[in-house]
Design a protein around this motif. Sequence first.
Motif, mmCIF file in Angstrom:
data_model
loop_
_atom_site.group_PDB
_atom_site.id
_atom_site.type_symbol
_atom_site.label_atom_id
_atom_site.label_comp_id
_atom_site.label_asym_id
_atom_site.label_seq_id
_atom_site.Cartn_x
_atom_site.Cartn_y
_atom_site.Cartn_z
ATOM 1 N N GLY A 179 0.796 -1.222 0.000
ATOM 2 C CA GLY A 179 0.000 0.000 0.000
ATOM 3 C C GLY A 179 0.827 1.270 0.000
ATOM 4 O O GLY A 179 0.360 2.329 0.412
ATOM 5 N N ILE A 180 2.060 1.161 -0.453
ATOM 6 C CA ILE A 180 2.983 2.300 -0.485
ATOM 7 C C ILE A 180 3.096 2.790 -1.924
ATOM 8 O O ILE A 180 3.225 1.994 -2.856
ATOM 9 C CB ILE A 180 4.360 1.893 0.077
ATOM 10 C CG1 ILE A 180 4.205 1.399 1.518
ATOM 11 C CG2 ILE A 180 5.356 3.037 -0.010
ATOM 12 C CD1 ILE A 180 5.446 0.759 2.098
ATOM 13 N N SER A 181 3.064 4.094 -2.095
ATOM 14 C CA SER A 181 3.151 4.697 -3.420
ATOM 15 C C SER A 181 4.607 4.777 -3.880
ATOM 16 O O SER A 181 5.520 4.984 -3.078
ATOM 17 C CB SER A 181 2.532 6.090 -3.373
ATOM 18 O OG SER A 181 2.511 6.665 -4.649
ATOM 19 N N ILE A 182 4.817 4.631 -5.178
ATOM 20 C CA ILE A 182 6.138 4.688 -5.810
ATOM 21 C C ILE A 182 6.401 6.123 -6.247
ATOM 22 O O ILE A 182 5.584 6.730 -6.939
ATOM 23 C CB ILE A 182 6.169 3.783 -7.060
ATOM 24 C CG1 ILE A 182 5.841 2.340 -6.694
ATOM 25 C CG2 ILE A 182 7.500 3.907 -7.790
ATOM 26 C CD1 ILE A 182 5.372 1.509 -7.890
ATOM 27 N N VAL A 183 7.553 6.668 -5.852
ATOM 28 C CA VAL A 183 7.997 7.980 -6.329
ATOM 29 C C VAL A 183 9.292 7.741 -7.101
ATOM 30 O O VAL A 183 10.331 7.452 -6.511
ATOM 31 C CB VAL A 183 8.224 8.973 -5.168
ATOM 32 C CG1 VAL A 183 8.684 10.327 -5.709
ATOM 33 C CG2 VAL A 183 6.970 9.117 -4.320
ATOM 34 N N PRO A 184 9.250 7.818 -8.437
ATOM 35 C CA PRO A 184 10.421 7.493 -9.244
ATOM 36 C C PRO A 184 11.353 8.683 -9.460
ATOM 37 O O PRO A 184 11.043 9.608 -10.209
ATOM 38 C CB PRO A 184 9.806 7.043 -10.571
ATOM 39 C CG PRO A 184 8.535 7.842 -10.667
ATOM 40 C CD PRO A 184 8.059 8.037 -9.258
#
Length: 117
Positions: A72-77
């Motif tokens: 449930g963690i968002s990806i920040v690329p």
Amino acid sequence: MTDVTIRHNPDRERFEVLVAGNVIGKAAYKAYDGGDAPQRIFYHTVINEEYGGQGLAGQLATVALDETTSDGISIVPVCPYIKKFLTKHPEYADSTTATTPAHLEFLSGALAARAGA
């Protein structure tokens, strides 16, 4: 290639590729909670040169992003490799957060603090 393992090492904030028990690559991140939900800022992906061209970076990215989204963690690329990987894998689009100046400021401070430690 035999005996390849990909694991999450949360104490070092990275996912690792191991061959015969030795770390030969990593996808490093910093945990960030400045958004509406927890986020992982992926900032560096590398595979040791002698293991290049074997698809290990793609396997590493898949495991790292799958585990991140399943938690449930968002990806920040921020990492160029992860950015490129995401363009080829639209299935992660709903779990990706665009990089903002706040992310970059946080990352810069966190890495500077780690380097000074």
